[in-house]
Enzyme design. Structure first.
Site, PDB file in Angstrom:
ATOM      1  N   SER A 458      -9.452 120.649 -23.395  1.00  0.00           N
ATOM      2  CA  SER A 458      -9.501 119.300 -22.830  1.00  0.00           C
ATOM      3  C   SER A 458      -8.088 118.954 -22.381  1.00  0.00           C
ATOM      4  O   SER A 458      -7.136 119.098 -23.154  1.00  0.00           O
ATOM      5  CB  SER A 458      -9.935 118.297 -23.898  1.00  0.00           C
ATOM      6  OG  SER A 458     -11.095 118.761 -24.540  1.00  0.00           O
ATOM      7  N   CYS A 630     -14.273 113.000 -29.425  1.00  0.00           N
ATOM      8  CA  CYS A 630     -13.812 114.357 -29.088  1.00  0.00           C
ATOM      9  C   CYS A 630     -13.380 115.093 -30.360  1.00  0.00           C
ATOM     10  O   CYS A 630     -12.728 114.524 -31.232  1.00  0.00           O
ATOM     11  CB  CYS A 630     -12.642 114.309 -28.108  1.00  0.00           C
ATOM     12  SG  CYS A 630     -12.051 115.971 -27.694  1.00  0.00           S
ATOM     13  N   ASP A 675     -17.011 114.956 -26.027  1.00  0.00           N
ATOM     14  CA  ASP A 675     -16.382 116.195 -25.575  1.00  0.00           C
ATOM     15  C   ASP A 675     -16.130 116.960 -26.867  1.00  0.00           C
ATOM     16  O   ASP A 675     -15.070 116.839 -27.478  1.00  0.00           O
ATOM     17  CB  ASP A 675     -15.060 115.849 -24.857  1.00  0.00           C
ATOM     18  CG  ASP A 675     -14.302 117.084 -24.395  1.00  0.00           C
ATOM     19  OD1 ASP A 675     -14.854 118.186 -24.463  1.00  0.00           O
ATOM     20  OD2 ASP A 675     -13.137 116.925 -23.970  1.00  0.00           O
ATOM     21  N   TRP A 677     -16.800 120.438 -29.603  1.00  0.00           N
ATOM     22  CA  TRP A 677     -16.912 121.895 -29.672  1.00  0.00           C
ATOM     23  C   TRP A 677     -17.303 122.318 -31.079  1.00  0.00           C
ATOM     24  O   TRP A 677     -17.067 121.596 -32.044  1.00  0.00           O
ATOM     25  CB  TRP A 677     -15.589 122.526 -29.266  1.00  0.00           C
ATOM     26  CG  TRP A 677     -14.400 121.987 -30.014  1.00  0.00           C
ATOM     27  CD1 TRP A 677     -14.124 122.151 -31.322  1.00  0.00           C
ATOM     28  CD2 TRP A 677     -13.345 121.166 -29.476  1.00  0.00           C
ATOM     29  NE1 TRP A 677     -12.959 121.504 -31.631  1.00  0.00           N
ATOM     30  CE2 TRP A 677     -12.465 120.899 -30.530  1.00  0.00           C
ATOM     31  CE3 TRP A 677     -13.058 120.659 -28.205  1.00  0.00           C
ATOM     32  CZ2 TRP A 677     -11.313 120.124 -30.371  1.00  0.00           C
ATOM     33  CZ3 TRP A 677     -11.916 119.893 -28.056  1.00  0.00           C
ATOM     34  CH2 TRP A 677     -11.056 119.636 -29.130  1.00  0.00           C
TER      35      TRP A 677
HETATM   36  P1  NAP Z   1      -8.206 119.383 -38.454  1.00  0.00           P
HETATM   37  O1  NAP Z   1      -6.752 119.192 -38.499  1.00  0.00           O
HETATM   38  O2  NAP Z   1      -8.800 120.495 -39.217  1.00  0.00           O
HETATM   39  O3  NAP Z   1      -8.985 118.076 -38.843  1.00  0.00           O
HETATM   40  C1  NAP Z   1      -8.562 116.812 -38.406  1.00  0.00           C
HETATM   41  C2  NAP Z   1      -8.965 115.761 -39.392  1.00  0.00           C
HETATM   42  O4  NAP Z   1     -10.380 115.645 -39.400  1.00  0.00           O
HETATM   43  C3  NAP Z   1      -8.539 116.127 -40.809  1.00  0.00           C
HETATM   44  O5  NAP Z   1      -8.008 115.003 -41.409  1.00  0.00           O
HETATM   45  C4  NAP Z   1      -9.850 116.533 -41.454  1.00  0.00           C
HETATM   46  O6  NAP Z   1      -9.854 116.280 -42.834  1.00  0.00           O
HETATM   47  C5  NAP Z   1     -10.799 115.587 -40.762  1.00  0.00           C
HETATM   48  N1  NAP Z   1     -12.207 115.920 -40.926  1.00  0.00           N
HETATM   49  C6  NAP Z   1     -12.765 116.993 -41.517  1.00  0.00           C
HETATM   50  N2  NAP Z   1     -14.106 116.871 -41.539  1.00  0.00           N
HETATM   51  C7  NAP Z   1     -14.400 115.684 -40.971  1.00  0.00           C
HETATM   52  C8  NAP Z   1     -15.605 114.990 -40.723  1.00  0.00           C
HETATM   53  N3  NAP Z   1     -16.798 115.492 -41.041  1.00  0.00           N
HETATM   54  N4  NAP Z   1     -15.530 113.804 -40.126  1.00  0.00           N
HETATM   55  C9  NAP Z   1     -14.350 113.265 -39.763  1.00  0.00           C
HETATM   56  N5  NAP Z   1     -13.172 113.855 -40.002  1.00  0.00           N
HETATM   57  C10 NAP Z   1     -13.190 115.063 -40.574  1.00  0.00           C
HETATM   58  O7  NAP Z   1      -8.600 119.462 -36.933  1.00  0.00           O
HETATM   59  P2  NAP Z   1      -8.354 120.582 -35.878  1.00  0.00           P
HETATM   60  O8  NAP Z   1      -7.526 121.687 -36.450  1.00  0.00           O
HETATM   61  O9  NAP Z   1      -7.941 119.945 -34.651  1.00  0.00           O
HETATM   62  O10 NAP Z   1      -9.834 121.141 -35.698  1.00  0.00           O
HETATM   63  C11 NAP Z   1     -10.946 120.281 -35.628  1.00  0.00           C
HETATM   64  C12 NAP Z   1     -12.174 121.123 -35.550  1.00  0.00           C
HETATM   65  O11 NAP Z   1     -12.345 121.595 -34.229  1.00  0.00           O
HETATM   66  C13 NAP Z   1     -12.168 122.338 -36.432  1.00  0.00           C
HETATM   67  O12 NAP Z   1     -13.476 122.561 -36.873  1.00  0.00           O
HETATM   68  C14 NAP Z   1     -11.740 123.438 -35.496  1.00  0.00           C
HETATM   69  O13 NAP Z   1     -12.228 124.715 -35.879  1.00  0.00           O
HETATM   70  C15 NAP Z   1     -12.385 122.975 -34.222  1.00  0.00           C
HETATM   71  N6  NAP Z   1     -11.637 123.392 -33.048  1.00  0.00           N
HETATM   72  C16 NAP Z   1     -12.285 124.108 -32.137  1.00  0.00           C
HETATM   73  C17 NAP Z   1     -11.648 124.469 -31.016  1.00  0.00           C
HETATM   74  C18 NAP Z   1     -12.381 125.221 -29.974  1.00  0.00           C
HETATM   75  O14 NAP Z   1     -11.938 125.320 -28.876  1.00  0.00           O
HETATM   76  N7  NAP Z   1     -13.565 125.744 -30.263  1.00  0.00           N
HETATM   77  C19 NAP Z   1     -10.322 124.132 -30.802  1.00  0.00           C
HETATM   78  C20 NAP Z   1      -9.671 123.394 -31.771  1.00  0.00           C
HETATM   79  C21 NAP Z   1     -10.357 123.023 -32.894  1.00  0.00           C
HETATM   80  P3  NAP Z   1      -9.847 117.401 -43.965  1.00  0.00           P
HETATM   81  O15 NAP Z   1      -9.435 118.692 -43.334  1.00  0.00           O
HETATM   82  O16 NAP Z   1      -8.848 116.906 -44.943  1.00  0.00           O
HETATM   83  O17 NAP Z   1     -11.219 117.436 -44.532  1.00  0.00           O
END
Ligand code: NAP
Length: 678
Positions: A458, A630, A675, A677
């Site tokens: 994004s 998102c 948006d 994933w």
């Molecule tokens: P992150 O840092 O792992 O998480 C961001 C925040 O969201 C943390 O405070 C986390 O808390 C919280 N969180 C966890 N579960 C939640 C829920 N059910 N509802 C609301 N908040 C919640 O975030 P990230 O590293 O950016 O990744 C976010 C997600 O997107 C992950 O699953 C990652 O694998 C996925 N992702 C996918 C892509 C792709 O292109 N496919 C790219 C980037 C990220 P806690 O961790 O303390 O529980």
């Protein structure tokens, strides 16, 4: 001459080009009044203007002439089994190839086909081919949309009243249950083809990528072929053998200038870049900024800026940028070493079926090294068909048996594939390392591996503020698998290393922009509520920049509310400085942050939404607010959705069913956009 100059006008010329008969009539009145020299000069000027008009259209990348699809020249009416695919990430295309290959076992001529390249209005004529059938492997993209390559076919289905009576068809849909409109495209294709009179040979298959798409496909396929046999009265012609689709040509004496080095379409397109830029012709964007966003923790979150100056690429906040990564050079070399191959050999893989539109599985001629680095997915867990086809090259009977077993649909085989390949995250190199008797020819391996796909991010900037750069916010994926190997995400690890060197050298990244529906409201005065924890903040950086710009332009900008979430305030509060500044100057009217791990009990964005439920309901119900979500689809987006249902129930007094209906309507109106994933 002077008299003439007043007698014609460029408007007329354009009408002639567009075939407007009004202009031809004007010329008829004009001609008798002119001498032959005048007519000659008139024709010359007219000719020049026409030439100029056409030429300008071709070379002005900001007005790309409509790319003619090959539909006029390509016909699929020379096959019994045509497997069309609507594919965004390559999986539907892979499945289509597998089905087309299977068809040969039943004495049928099969072909996988991209609907974008064929004249789909010929579908009704498929019945002219004896024992024929069209199969559709249709992926659903984003919020229930068809994939880019299936869009035209989708539009055709919607608009046509062709009679498909006598056309046999079957559909397998590829979707993901975590998304609201699960398998919408597959379902629509199946329903619509039947409505148009087509004969369904076998029931619609619905693959779910949230659980196990490969198993869903295999289970469907296992029942599909017997149904096809019964329908057409045919039988399998023999053993389930592995059939080669491509033959190897080794180029011992080739001019290396004719060898592809990673280009997606035109040879040498990376040396001489020509707009317009798209998936077949990506722009090599210099990485002008690459900085770590998090202050602590053991992850690496990064902000990257791609320089698009001079590319004529345009984008809007909310669009996606696609990036073509390159596989880890160490892994590529290790595959070469393990198979004892000189990776720098120049080769082509040539389709054995000369009538097939797809001449090569990837741009050829090239070298094995380029194929394994740029064109093939060597990092993911291989699918079952790869194991099946490679099994013949395992000299140890036990290893061969296990590979065949994993490729089968037996419960034992499924369990083994699940634990040994999926759960243990073995990529092709790990499989080669752990099965020492397996020695496939590298060209067969290259034929079997799926294509390396572009990665979509994004866009984290607004083109109003940054017309010459596109920003990305991403987390580097790296962890240890069950076998003790380190899994590294291809694109994020590759991007991480693209730092501007001390002498100012900038690495380049092949990229293009993909349009999206994720858009700020047309009226800036509408309030916006943005929910984006973690890297889900990305598009909102663009949205907030754009709201700031709108404010600067003197527009009446409505409330701009952000809900962001991260683990610790002092660790991964992404863009803290920028966000706090936006709040200070009043662009962000509210900045809500859920630090999930700064206290014993987890606090997430949805908890903060619930806390502000009265205000939110008023904004949504009375003030036309637009909601944007998102980030993670599996848990976060679903939990946020639930929080909104609860708000509608608790504050708006709706029943649960009414609340579900209420937000469905908001989605249809484009006031609840995601948006996400998984
Ligand atoms: P992150 O840092 O792992 O998480 C961001 C925040 O969201 C943390 O405070 C986390 O808390 C919280 N969180 C966890 N579960 C939640 C829920 N059910 N509802 C609301 N908040 C919640 O975030 P990230 O590293 O950016 O990744 C976010 C997600 O997107 C992950 O699953 C990652 O694998 C996925 N992702 C996918 C892509 C792709 O292109 N496919 C790219 C980037 C990220 P806690 O961790 O303390 O529980």
């Amino acid at each position: 001459m002077p008299a003439l100059s007043g007698s014609y006008h460029t408007g007329g010329i354009f009408e002639l080009v567009t075939g407007n008969p009004a202009f031809q009539c004007d010329v008829g009145v004009l001609l008798p009044l002119l001498g032959s020299l005048d007519i000659f000069i008139f024709s010359l000027i007219a000719g020049l203007l026409i030439y100029w008009f056409l030429f300008r259209k071709k070379t002005d990348p900001s007005h790309p002439a409509k790319v003619l699809n090959n539909s006029t020249s390509l016909s699929f009416l020379n096959r019994n089994v045509v497997v069309f695919y609507g594919s965004q990430t390559g999986t539907a295309e892979e499945f289509a190839n597998r089905l087309a290959k299977d068809a040969h076992r039943y004495g049928m001529k099969g072909m996988a086909a991209d609907p974008e390249e064929y004249d789909m209005s010929e579908l009704s004529r498929l019945k002219e081919i004896p024992n024929s059938m069209a199969v559709f492997c249709m992926a659903t993209y984003g919020e229930g949309d068809p994939t880019d390559n299936a869009q035209e076919f989708y539009d055709w289905m919607q608009g046509t009243d062709d009679d498909l009576e006598g056309v046999n068809f079957a559909v397998f849909g590829l979707g993901n249950k975590t998304y609201e409109h699960f398998n919408a495209t597959g379902k629509y294709t199946d329903k619509r083809l039947a409505e148009l009179g087509g004969k369904r040979v076998f029931d619609l298959g619905l693959g779910d990528d949230d659980s196990n798409l490969e198993e869903d496909f295999i289970s469907w396929k296992e029942q599909f072929w017997p149904a096809v046999c019964e329908f057409f009265g045919v039988e399998a012609t023999g053993e389930d053998s592995s059939i080669r689709q491509f033959e190897l040509v080794v180029h011992n004496d080739i001019n290396m200038n004719q060898v592809y080095t990673g280009e997606m379409g035109r040879l040498k397109s990376f040396q001489t870049q020509k707009p317009p830029f798209d998936s077949k012709n990506p722009f090599l964007a210099p990485v002008s900024v690459n900085r770590k966003l998090n202050k602590g923790g053991n992850r690496h979150l990064m902000h990257i800026e791609l320089d698009i100056m001079d590319s004529k690429i345009r984008y809007d906040a909310g669009d996606h940028v696609a990036v073509y990564p390159i596989n880890d050079a160490v892994v590529v070399s290790r595959i070469g070493e393990r198979l004892g191959v000189d990776l720098d050999t120049a080769i082509s893989l040539k389709n054995l079926d000369e009538e097939c539109n797809k001449k090569h599985p990837f741009p050829c001629p090239t070298t094995y090294r380029t194929a394994l680095s740029h064109y093939l997915d060597i990092n993911n867990k291989p699918r079952k068909n790869v194991l099946y086809d490679l099994a013949q090259y395992a000299s140890d009977p036990q290893e061969q048996e296990n590979m065949r077993k994993m490729a089968s649909a037996s419960p034992e085989g499924k369990a083994l594939y699940q634990s040994w390949v999926l759960d243990s995250e073995r990529n092709i190199l790990a499989i080669l390392e752990d099965l020492p008797s397996l020695n496939p020819p590298i060209d067969h391996l290259c034929e079997l591996l799926p294509r390396l796909q572009a990665r979509y991010y994004s866009i984290a900037s607004s083109s109003k503020v940054h017309p010459n750069s596109i920003h990305i916010c991403a987390v580097v994926i790296e962890y240890t698998t069950e076998t003790g190997r380190v899994y590294k995400g291809v694109a994020t690890n590759w991007l991480k290393n693209k730092e501007v060197t001390e002498n100012g050298h900038k690495h380049t990244v092949p990229m293009y922009v993909r349009r999206s529906q994720f858009r700020l409201p047309f009226k800036p005065s509408n309030p916006v509520i943005m929910i984006g924890p973690g890297t889900g903040i990305a598009p909102f950086m663009g949205f907030i920049q754009e709201r700031a710009w709108q404010k600067e332009q003197g527009k009446d900008v409505g409330e701009t509310i952000l809900y962001f979430g991260c683990r610790h305030k002092n660790e991964d509060f992404l863009y803290q400085q920028e966000l706090e500044e936006f709040e200070r100057v009043g662009v962000l009217t509210q900045l809500n942050i859920a630090f999930s791990r700064d206290q014993e009990r987890k606090i997430y964005v949805q908890h903060l939404l619930k806390k502000n439920k009265e205000q939110l309901w008023k904004l949504i119900h009375s003030n036309n607010a637009h909601i944007y979500v998102c980030g993670d689809a599996r848990n976060m987006a679903r939990d946020v959705h639930t929080a909104f249902y609860e708000i509608a129930e608790e504050v708006g007094g709706l029943t649960h069913t009414q609340a579900v209906d209420y937000f469905k309507k908001l989605m249809t109106k484009g006031r609840y956009s995601q948006d996400v994933w998984s």
